[in-house]
Design an enzyme around this catalytic site. Sequence first.
Site, PDB file in Angstrom:
ATOM      1  N   ASP A 414      71.619   2.620  75.649  1.00 43.62           N
ATOM      2  CA  ASP A 414      72.633   1.614  75.965  1.00 43.62           C
ATOM      3  C   ASP A 414      72.522   1.269  77.450  1.00 43.62           C
ATOM      4  OD1 ASP A 414      74.939   0.013  75.672  1.00 43.62           O
ATOM      5  OD2 ASP A 414      76.162   1.638  76.457  1.00 43.62           O
ATOM      6  N   LYS A 415      73.105   0.167  77.838  1.00 42.72           N
ATOM      7  CA  LYS A 415      73.038  -0.232  79.251  1.00 42.72           C
ATOM      8  C   LYS A 415      74.314   0.157  80.007  1.00 42.72           C
ATOM      9  CE  LYS A 415      73.815  -4.415  80.779  1.00 42.72           C
ATOM     10  NZ  LYS A 415      74.701  -4.210  81.953  1.00 42.72           N
ATOM     11  N   GLU A 514      88.568  -4.460  82.514  1.00 39.45           N
ATOM     12  CA  GLU A 514      89.916  -4.994  82.661  1.00 39.45           C
ATOM     13  C   GLU A 514      90.558  -4.529  83.962  1.00 39.45           C
ATOM     14  OE1 GLU A 514      92.077  -3.989  79.083  1.00 39.45           O
ATOM     15  OE2 GLU A 514      91.626  -5.964  78.260  1.00 39.45           O
ATOM     16  N   GLY A 691      75.027  -5.078  74.402  1.00 38.46           N
ATOM     17  CA  GLY A 691      75.783  -6.232  73.942  1.00 38.46           C
ATOM     18  C   GLY A 691      75.908  -7.314  74.995  1.00 38.46           C
ATOM     19  N   ASP A 692      75.372  -7.074  76.190  1.00 36.14           N
ATOM     20  CA  ASP A 692      75.466  -8.054  77.277  1.00 36.14           C
ATOM     21  C   ASP A 692      74.566  -9.253  77.019  1.00 36.14           C
ATOM     22  OD1 ASP A 692      77.341  -6.695  78.638  1.00 36.14           O
ATOM     23  OD2 ASP A 692      76.042  -5.913  80.201  1.00 36.14           O
TER      24      ASP A 692
END
EC number: 7.6.2.1
Length: 1087
Positions: A414-415, A514, A691-692
């Site tokens: 994953d990143k 967030e 997912g980027d």
Amino acid sequence: MDCSLARTLVRRYCAGEENWVDSRTIYVGHKEPPPGTEAYIPQRYPDNRIVSSKYTFWNFIPKNLFEQFRRIANFYFLIIFVVQLIIDTPTSPVTSGLPLFFVITVTAIKQGYEDWLRHKADNAMNQCPVHFIQHGKLVRKQSRKLRVGDIVMVKEDETFPCDLIFLSSNRADGTCHVTTASLDGESSHKTHYAVQDTKGFHAEEDVDGLLATIECEQPQPDLYKFVGRINVYNDQNDPVVRPLGSENLLLRGAKLKNTEKIFGVAIYTGMETKMALNYQSKSQKRSAVEKSMNTFLIVYLCILISKALINTVLKYVWQSEPFRDEPWYNQKTESERQRNLFLRAFTDFLAFMVLFNYIIPVSMYVTVEMQKFLGSYFITWDEDMFDEETGEGPLVNTSDLNEELGQVEYIFTDKTGTLTENNMAFKECCIEGHVHVPHVICNGQVLPDASGIDMIDSSPGVSGREREELFFRALCLCHTVQVKDDDQMDHGDGPGKSPDSGKSCVYISSSPDEVALVEGVQRLGFTFLRLKDNYMEILNRDNDLERFELLEVLSFDSVRRRMSVIVKSVTGEIYLFCKGADSSIFPRVIEGKVDQIRSRVERNAVEGLRTLCVAYKRLIPEEYEGVSKLLQSAKVALQDREKKLAEAYEHIEKDLILLGATAVEDRLQEKAADTIEALQKAGIKVWVLTGDKMETAAATCYACKLFRRGTQLLELTTKRIEEQSLHDVLFELSKTVLRCSGSLTRDSFSGLSTDMHDYGLIIDGAALSLIMKPREDGSSGNYRELFLEICRNCSAVLCCRMAPLQKAQIVKLIKFSKEHPITLAIGDGANDVSMILEAHVGIGVIGKEGRQAARNSDYAIPKFKHLKKMLLVHGHFYYIRISELVQYFFYKNVCFIFPQFLYQFFCGFSQQTLYDTAYLTLYNISFTSLPILLYSLMEQHVGIDVLKRDPTLYRDIAKNALLRWRVFIYWTFLGVFDALVFFFGAYFMFENTTVTSNGQIMTTNTHMVRQRGFVLCVFWSASQIKYFLKIFSNVTSSVCFVGRDAVSCSCPLLASVTPACSAHPRCPLLGLCVRAAEAGHNHMSLC
């Protein structure tokens, strides 16, 4: 007569209500609903006992024996032992029974002790006191006596005894804070909300008077998902229906914090709680070494059968002459002569099987398990893998895959949070083409009070100013951030101060993005203060307090890739604010400066920044009424709630007005680039699954050296497929990467070559879906194979815009390709769990997104940089040790039993044993097991610093190099050769000799015996030196002399060497000159 029960039964069984079994009805406080509302159908649920133990006092022996004899080696020796008891065999049943009994007993004691510890923990948990309400009073009883429907009171710092629906708390707003460290490892406080109609019940009498039923789904293990609804019966007959979600569910194992007390109703108890359902083990993973062990065991079983068959045939050939069949000293009886020939042959065959059965290593499995279990502590004890910043060290959740760490060929990572720190920093925001940067440096000076600096056009006009403030309000309102210690904030001077004048808020959230956005907009003049009584309070630039009523929250999910809130201002205006990925926002925008904002988003993405777009729309009251009804109907649905909510969100989040975009920086983890570079040198292909968006992920890949400056990037994206067909794009990429394959050959394992052009592939989730989707003719194999062929010829692959399920699909695609490579998946978040479970080896990073990945992984590490030592050092050692252990077990048994086979040719195939019973019994379980166990725990054939300095040594053990057929056959023939030396050496040495009763040897030529013994010793020593050098130099290509000079080497061979000169130490016994060369890989050479 009340026919409600009959109506309910008819409706469920006859009216097609097929899914009723997927839900349960719970009567709060075990009270029947009002007459005529619904039928009261009592249901039986398990009690609140937790049972994590595997055995009971009564079933331990039969169940444990059944599980142990499911292992083929144990079952085989049981059959041999039974045969020895039934027929007349050459060896005593003790020789097979005692080793088997030892192995079974040791394993049973180990498993029994572990289960006893689980029993103690269960009893302590089941007997802890719990307070519940009965007839309006507080009663105390043991946790195991709780039932579904009981109303429970939990005090601060107590653990919830079962899964509860949160009814009320001592707080006026009906909230409570919990920590779930024992469930998912997250130590941050999470806020849960009471049911709207019961949050005002603060006394025991009030809660006891509640008349309500709860309908919810059947128990399932997902900690973050819950679907239900509560029907609250007031004076009127029609109940008030409220939806229940995960925010209303308090899980067993969580702890109440910063709240004096809460009341809740038990809905899942005992083994139906989510914590207990997560006890269930994941699917068993088997290492390549274990598969090789089973294969070799079958080969040796075939050798055993062949030996027994050959000896049986030769026995009857030998006895074909009468004087050999019945010598004068051993005449047969009449019954023996009349015995069936086939039955005699079968009995002899079984006797030979018993005689040679010691070729199967009975204690190998036990020794291997002990080696894995004890060896796993080397990881947890490694101080280099301890992170001082977080105070975390590595975790080993399973020791069955230790050696698999030395066989990894593909790494899927994953990143965010894995390659990067997941420590977000707000960099800028773009509002209608105007860029705002907090704390801008201008002429060498920091301007902290600047609300923003226009970097494109002149200052915005009046309408632009309104849009700008609306953008900041959207960032202050569209989130799920909580303010820590918000009760301590006063309404006097506090809210009237700006953040730059002394007022500071500490924000907590499960998403670092967030928090970064809220903190960033705070530096630009707008401060989020609190969420209280369903009102969100913010402080604007003029230090004025603004209140917005929070009407609805459209939660974020990885499929929509956006979230929204619907709020109402004090003036009555209703807004929908939406933020999300650009690919999710732009298609739903009908107004705004899309081109300018899109240009800025793409520029920030190229720089490696994480971008989000913000949009809004106004809702008129009538429109909001329709939205509210649509959401309410979806929220209270028990079946397909997620699907209905997704459809509702899709209907609501459209026709938006674009406000702007934000840019957040996620810094690369320490030594992430060095780790990836070392792994690639070790011959491991690294894939990034994220997912980027593509530009952001590509920039990160360049920063961590996955892509180099000379790497030619190949794109397999939706945009390119829209211009060309998928078929054309795949074949064009295939021609590109295979253009030079005729003249140059790429290293098929590492994918790296200095003589070949370096390619990197970028693919997005939509393109992957097209590749995986079956074609019209019903097959998808051609596209998959073509895609795999392209990937094999690329040094690195980046998969962007990936959903969690697609990550697992990628891993599975590579895992089951024709080469069957060993795969490793590493990630830190819940969205990485699917690929972690799918890969051969799953590693979780103990990060800021919780510990879902660490809980579901085989191993857990604090930082990505620790992966280098885990694979290149620990993995290397584990594989070398276990492979030597396995090969040695087969080798020693061949050495032991092959002389027994040869002896049959000298004893007329009479099944006479060559060894004493004590040797047969103790050879496997004692004489030869303990030394190799210690060796397999301590052996370091190469220094740790050398392995870290030279990653290419990892390639020497790749693809199960030490357990291939060639090496296995070599060890087997080495055992046969040594057995020949043992047997015939002793045979010729004692030829023409006589052994007296006291053990002395009588011979006519004592000098001849001594000479033969000396020749045998020299021959044996020379052969062992030769094989020692062959094994450790040719097979492993790295010996104990690696990285050391001749003086400092601790090898026993050089320890006895007397230097003949300063340059070359010379062994006085064998005349071997050993030189420690500091060239290449520092391999030993002989001169």
